[in-house]
Design a protein around this motif. Sequence first.
Motif, short mmCIF file in Angstrom:
data_model
loop_
_atom_site.label_atom_id
_atom_site.label_comp_id
_atom_site.label_asym_id
_atom_site.label_seq_id
_atom_site.Cartn_x
_atom_site.Cartn_y
_atom_site.Cartn_z
N ASN A 1 7.54 22.93 6.09
CA ASN A 1 7.29 21.58 5.57
C ASN A 1 5.84 21.39 5.11
OD1 ASN A 1 9.98 20.77 6.22
ND2 ASN A 1 9.33 20.56 8.35
N LYS A 2 5.32 22.39 4.42
CA LYS A 2 3.95 22.31 3.90
C LYS A 2 3.91 21.25 2.80
CE LYS A 2 0.22 25.32 2.25
NZ LYS A 2 -0.14 26.73 1.98
N PRO A 3 2.99 20.29 2.91
CA PRO A 3 2.87 19.28 1.84
C PRO A 3 2.53 19.93 0.51
CG PRO A 3 1.55 18.68 3.77
CD PRO A 3 2.03 20.09 3.98
N SER A 4 2.75 19.21 -0.56
CA SER A 4 2.42 19.72 -1.89
C SER A 4 0.91 19.95 -1.99
CB SER A 4 2.86 18.73 -2.97
OG SER A 4 2.03 17.57 -2.93
N LYS A 5 0.52 20.76 -2.95
CA LYS A 5 -0.90 21.03 -3.18
C LYS A 5 -1.66 19.73 -3.42
CE LYS A 5 -3.77 22.88 -6.85
NZ LYS A 5 -3.76 23.55 -8.13
N GLU A 6 -1.09 18.86 -4.25
CA GLU A 6 -1.76 17.60 -4.59
C GLU A 6 -1.99 16.73 -3.36
OE1 GLU A 6 -0.22 19.63 -7.88
OE2 GLU A 6 0.96 18.88 -6.20
N VAL A 7 -1.04 16.69 -2.47
CA VAL A 7 -1.15 15.87 -1.26
C VAL A 7 -2.10 16.51 -0.25
CG1 VAL A 7 0.12 15.01 0.76
CG2 VAL A 7 1.10 14.77 -1.54
N LEU A 8 -1.93 17.80 -0.01
CA LEU A 8 -2.72 18.48 1.02
C LEU A 8 -4.21 18.54 0.67
CD1 LEU A 8 -2.53 19.88 3.75
CD2 LEU A 8 -2.09 22.02 2.54
N LEU A 9 -4.53 18.82 -0.58
CA LEU A 9 -5.94 19.00 -0.95
C LEU A 9 -6.75 17.72 -0.97
CD1 LEU A 9 -5.93 21.81 -3.66
CD2 LEU A 9 -6.15 21.99 -1.17
N ILE A 10 -6.09 16.56 -0.96
CA ILE A 10 -6.86 15.31 -0.90
C ILE A 10 -6.95 14.75 0.52
CG2 ILE A 10 -6.43 14.67 -3.30
CD1 ILE A 10 -4.40 12.56 -2.19
N SER A 11 -6.31 15.41 1.48
CA SER A 11 -6.41 14.95 2.86
C SER A 11 -7.86 15.15 3.34
CB SER A 11 -5.43 15.69 3.76
OG SER A 11 -5.79 17.05 3.88
N PRO A 12 -8.38 14.24 4.16
CA PRO A 12 -9.80 14.31 4.56
C PRO A 12 -10.20 15.65 5.21
CG PRO A 12 -8.84 12.21 5.20
CD PRO A 12 -7.71 13.06 4.69
N ASP A 13 -9.32 16.25 6.01
CA ASP A 13 -9.67 17.50 6.68
C ASP A 13 -9.76 18.68 5.71
OD1 ASP A 13 -9.81 16.25 9.10
OD2 ASP A 13 -7.83 16.89 9.77
#
Length: 159
Positions: free
Chosen positions: A27-39
């Motif tokens: 369930n890895k988030p999409s690139k667009e979602v994951l790369l904007i997460s604060p961590d």
Amino acid sequence: MFTIRNFENEFEFFQDMLYESIHIPENKPSKEVLLISPDIRKYHEGWGRKGDKALIAVDAENKTVGAVWYRLFDDNNKSYGYIDGNTPEIGMAVSKEVRGRGVGTLLMHNIIQQAKDEGYNAISLSVDLENSSAIHIYQKLGFKDYEVVGTSKTMIYKF
């Protein structure tokens, strides 16, 4: 045959590799979602500042197939593999089609030498505890366990 060169203007490829370097088996988030997460955003936001370095692997046809990079963090903006403000943290990924062909090891040897040449005393990385193949490679390269935080292991390579 693979060649290692300095990162040029391949920021999208760099982001692709940053995304690939994040070990989330299900369930890895999409690139667009994951790369904007604060961590995660802290690993690429404002790329090109002092202490940022990236190398790119290319194949015989000059196609980009992997990347390795490091960045400095500080006490106010700690990364997953944070040791201190003078120890850059490494990230690395290789395209699926060339995994197992020595590209990752070649990239790591080159970035280790780069950090040494730039005068750092050590480099660090963070690796998911379940990513046993990566841990094994890092140990073969000379990285030592530093600490475990949550589901990640921080490893250090001292010069």
